[in-house]
Design a protein around this motif. Structure first.
Motif, PDB file in Angstrom:
ATOM      1  N   UNK A 160       1.131  -1.228   0.446  1.00  0.00           N
ATOM      2  CA  UNK A 160       0.037  -0.173   0.098  1.00  0.00           C
ATOM      3  C   UNK A 160       0.946   1.399   0.474  1.00  0.00           C
ATOM      4  N   UNK A 161       2.013   1.130   1.002  1.00  0.00           N
ATOM      5  CA  UNK A 161       3.327   2.069   0.416  1.00  0.00           C
ATOM      6  C   UNK A 161       3.529   3.151  -0.567  1.00  0.00           C
ATOM      7  N   UNK A 162       3.889   1.733  -0.882  1.00  0.00           N
ATOM      8  CA  UNK A 162       4.697   1.561  -2.396  1.00  0.00           C
ATOM      9  C   UNK A 162       3.165   1.866  -4.010  1.00  0.00           C
ATOM     10  N   UNK A 163       2.384   1.667  -3.827  1.00  0.00           N
ATOM     11  CA  UNK A 163       1.525   2.851  -4.387  1.00  0.00           C
ATOM     12  C   UNK A 163       0.785   3.999  -4.679  1.00  0.00           C
ATOM     13  N   UNK A 164       0.934   3.973  -3.163  1.00  0.00           N
ATOM     14  CA  UNK A 164       0.837   5.140  -2.688  1.00  0.00           C
ATOM     15  C   UNK A 164       1.764   6.339  -2.995  1.00  0.00           C
ATOM     16  N   UNK A 165       3.059   5.594  -3.460  1.00  0.00           N
ATOM     17  CA  UNK A 165       4.340   6.370  -4.094  1.00  0.00           C
ATOM     18  C   UNK A 165       4.613   5.840  -5.534  1.00  0.00           C
ATOM     19  N   UNK A 166       3.440   5.565  -6.086  1.00  0.00           N
ATOM     20  CA  UNK A 166       4.207   5.585  -7.997  1.00  0.00           C
ATOM     21  C   UNK A 166       5.199   4.028  -7.367  1.00  0.00           C
ATOM     22  N   UNK A 167       5.215   3.428  -6.831  1.00  0.00           N
ATOM     23  CA  UNK A 167       6.234   2.169  -7.130  1.00  0.00           C
ATOM     24  C   UNK A 167       5.736   1.142  -7.970  1.00  0.00           C
ATOM     25  N   UNK A 168       7.096   0.988  -8.669  1.00  0.00           N
ATOM     26  CA  UNK A 168       6.708  -0.649  -9.249  1.00  0.00           C
ATOM     27  C   UNK A 168       6.443  -1.462  -8.400  1.00  0.00           C
ATOM     28  N   UNK A 169       5.171  -2.218  -9.043  1.00  0.00           N
ATOM     29  CA  UNK A 169       4.656  -3.211  -8.321  1.00  0.00           C
ATOM     30  C   UNK A 169       5.214  -4.816  -8.431  1.00  0.00           C
ATOM     31  N   UNK A 170       5.427  -4.645 -10.359  1.00  0.00           N
ATOM     32  CA  UNK A 170       5.242  -6.550 -10.473  1.00  0.00           C
ATOM     33  C   UNK A 170       6.438  -7.442  -9.766  1.00  0.00           C
TER      34      UNK A 170
END
Length: 199
Positions: free
Chosen positions: A171-181
């Motif tokens: 969820x933190x990575x999503x908020x920061x628009x980071x790569x999720x692959x």
């Protein structure tokens, strides 16, 4: 190999969102336990978590897309249709009523296993099911020794390479628009983007 009993595996959680750790845990349990049925049961609200971020509907849909192709997987709404919080004890009672002659295995990672002493009616749960705990370097992890003996006796430990990832991290990575692959199934990434979740 001939199985001597009907086996049911159960994997519960908030799946907020479902990630590769959950999926690897499920695949490992499917392979090692070889259950006849494998229930995935999203919680309406975990008694040990303060907040759910995704709606019941979205969490259900993301999980469905990830597990729909495995014929032994069953996505259950047992906890979503019940009043919150979601108590594992009540879920196990419901499953045991329907499958009275089955051996139930509740699947989890070690971090969840360490919370077992706090579970609602844990001593009654111990009479209903066994725990299948999957973790890297089981023999080297001294945290296991913190578990009360009555719970420890009811656990089967399995050493597998489960990715060290959490829904909170994602969820933190999503908020920061980071790569999720590296952390999510492609279907989950597409779903989160389509509905703009966890922003």
């Amino acid at each position: 190999m001939v199985k001597l009993e009907h086996r049911i595996a159960i994997l519960g959680g908030t799946f907020d969102p479902v990630h590769i750790g959950h999926l690897k845990l499920g695949q490992s349990a499917l392979s090692i336990l070889d259950p006849d049925i494998f229930f995935w049961i999203p919680a309406k609200r975990s008694p040990l978590k303060n907040k759910i971020y995704g709606s019941d509907f979205h969490r259900w849909c993301m999980l469905y897309e990830c597990i729909k192709n495995e014929k032994r997987y069953i996505l259950s709404d047992l906890e979503l249709i019940r009043k919150e919080p979601s108590y594992t004890y009540l879920t196990l009672i419901d499953i045991k009523k329907k499958y009275s002659d089955s051996q139930l295995y509740f699947v989890m990672g070690l971090d969840t296993a360490l919370s077992l002493p706090k579970w609602y009616k844990i001593d009654d749960i111990l009479k209903i099911c066994k725990f299948a705990v999957f973790k890297r370097n089981v023999g080297k992890d001294k945290s296991i020794e913190k578990l009360p003996e009555r719970i420890f006796r009811n656990i089967d430990f399995f050493e597998v390479d489960i990715p060290d990832v959490s829904s909170n991290l994602i969820r933190k990575k999503i908020a920061l628009n980071e790569n999720l692959s590296e952390f999510l199934d492609p279907s989950t990434i597409e779903y989160i983007k389509r509905f703009n979740l966890y922003k």
